[in-house]
Enzyme design. Sequence first.
Site, mmCIF file in Angstrom:
data_model
loop_
_atom_site.group_PDB
_atom_site.id
_atom_site.type_symbol
_atom_site.label_atom_id
_atom_site.label_comp_id
_atom_site.label_asym_id
_atom_site.label_seq_id
_atom_site.Cartn_x
_atom_site.Cartn_y
_atom_site.Cartn_z
ATOM 1 N N LYS A 112 0.887 -4.653 2.398
ATOM 2 C CA LYS A 112 -0.094 -3.926 1.593
ATOM 3 C C LYS A 112 -1.136 -4.883 0.983
ATOM 4 C CE LYS A 112 2.201 0.160 1.676
ATOM 5 N NZ LYS A 112 3.452 -0.031 2.387
HETATM 6 C C1 LIG Z 1 4.087 0.744 3.308
HETATM 7 C C2 LIG Z 1 5.083 0.101 4.161
HETATM 8 C C3 LIG Z 1 5.384 0.597 5.425
HETATM 9 C C4 LIG Z 1 4.780 1.874 5.971
HETATM 10 O O1 LIG Z 1 3.403 1.773 6.200
HETATM 11 P P1 LIG Z 1 2.520 3.112 6.335
HETATM 12 O O2 LIG Z 1 1.119 2.658 6.382
HETATM 13 O O3 LIG Z 1 2.825 3.935 5.121
HETATM 14 O O4 LIG Z 1 2.966 3.801 7.590
HETATM 15 C C5 LIG Z 1 6.269 -0.126 6.213
HETATM 16 N N1 LIG Z 1 6.867 -1.253 5.748
HETATM 17 C C6 LIG Z 1 6.614 -1.736 4.524
HETATM 18 C C7 LIG Z 1 7.317 -2.962 4.073
HETATM 19 C C8 LIG Z 1 5.718 -1.088 3.690
HETATM 20 O O5 LIG Z 1 5.460 -1.589 2.476
#
Ligand SMILES: *Cc1c(COP(=O)(O)O)cnc(C)c1O
Length: 462
Positions: A112
């Site tokens: 993120k």
């Molecule tokens: C947010 C997240 C996901 C999922 O990603 P999306 O964009 O919501 O599909 C997968 N793994 C981790 C560690 C995340 O923080």
Amino acid sequence: MRYVSTRGAAPSLNFRDVTLAGLASDGGLYLPDAWPRWSAGEIAALAGLTYPQTAARVMAPFVGDALSTDDLLSLCEQAYGRFAHAAVVPLVQLDHDQWLLELFHGPTLAFKDVALQLLGLLFERFLTGSDRPLTVIGATSGDTGSAAIDALAGRAHVEVFMLHPAGRVTEVQRRQMTTVTAPNIHNVAVEGTFDDAQALVKAMFNDAAFASRYRLSAVNSINWARLAAQVVYYFYAAVRLGAPGRAIAFSVPTGNFGDVFAGYVAAKMGLPVAKLIVATNVNDILARALTHGDYARGEVHQTATPSMDIQVSSNFERLLFDLGDRDGAAVAAQMDGFERTHAMRLTDAQHSGAGALFASDRIDADNMMGAMRWAHEHAGQVIDPHTGIALAAARRAKLDVPIVTLATAHPAKFGDTVERATGIRPPLPGRVGDLFDRQERYVTLPATLAAVSGYVAEHASG
Ligand SMILES: *Cc1c(COP(=O)(O)O)cnc(C)c1O
């Protein structure tokens, strides 16, 4: 470039306004009015660029004239300068055709950060001289919250309200959010699931008077700028593995369908993507939708991969719109039906269009643990459980091309599960500091609109 809503009834916006708005006023999500198309030569020209240079180049068509070329590059350099690895997102080889793209070297240890570090800087830039503060409201299953808070703490003109499901995020995830003491950060533990928290956020946005009074904005993956920043690493990795001369597949641990949708955007721009593997845990609404064409919400099961414990994947609406002839009225009707009955049928065009690029796989806890053990025993790599889900799917996929598994979290963020799978407890990297000694600050509220919107109204400065 102009942006249009998936529900066809909101004004079109430029990049600056789409970044600040998050959700469209008709309840839809913004998308470019047309995909930029790159030639093989333009893709080949990315070879040798650094990550920030690649980011500025790939994002330029989406940013349009909202920033100058120099400004965009300098913001990318600033955002990715905070990453702990000199390559920003290093590519690691596991076996002949299996690769990991490590997206977790940012300040809060999850992918993120790649989008949110840049988004924080874009907010600051676009709000300079603004007379009214923006109120960022988000729901987090764990990682978005800490990444958004790190990116926005102490920034002028922004108040942040971050909702997390009480007791359903790990202690590291909670502490990464609740130990930030900047006065513009407000953490709320909601007594419910992530989907409950997300529904509350949606309800506040859908209250037009409330949304405009507090100038609400979103930083979860419904925010277009975030997706645009995620398109970059598909190009970066693919070019390093031989694109445009050779097609590459990606396996993506999926929750809200944001990350993997960025891969779809890269393919639309002309990147040769052989397959996008949508890897889910037992919360498999997407795997069922892609396989059978039935998008039907089930119960949320708590798993070792909390960032994927989701039964309503917001960004799926973007795919339905793009594959459904971009008919906003039809998508609005489809989504209305889904909100009423918690189920919908994909049209034939949506179902077959999705099948052309996406594959999906539902991975249970045993397969996830098996993939984590395999990575450790056969390639010396300690991976987190979310990455384990995607690697398990990648290893079952039987494709004839290199497969890049997106490694979305640092293993130390999910140390208990990693230890159970591999016997190794990865230490928290020094950059997260004395997380367990710091004071926490948050409120716990019932999962009702009255409680949460009342709290926002009391503490926002709008
Ligand atoms: C947010 C997240 C996901 C999922 O990603 P999306 O964009 O919501 O599909 C997968 N793994 C981790 C560690 C995340 O923080």
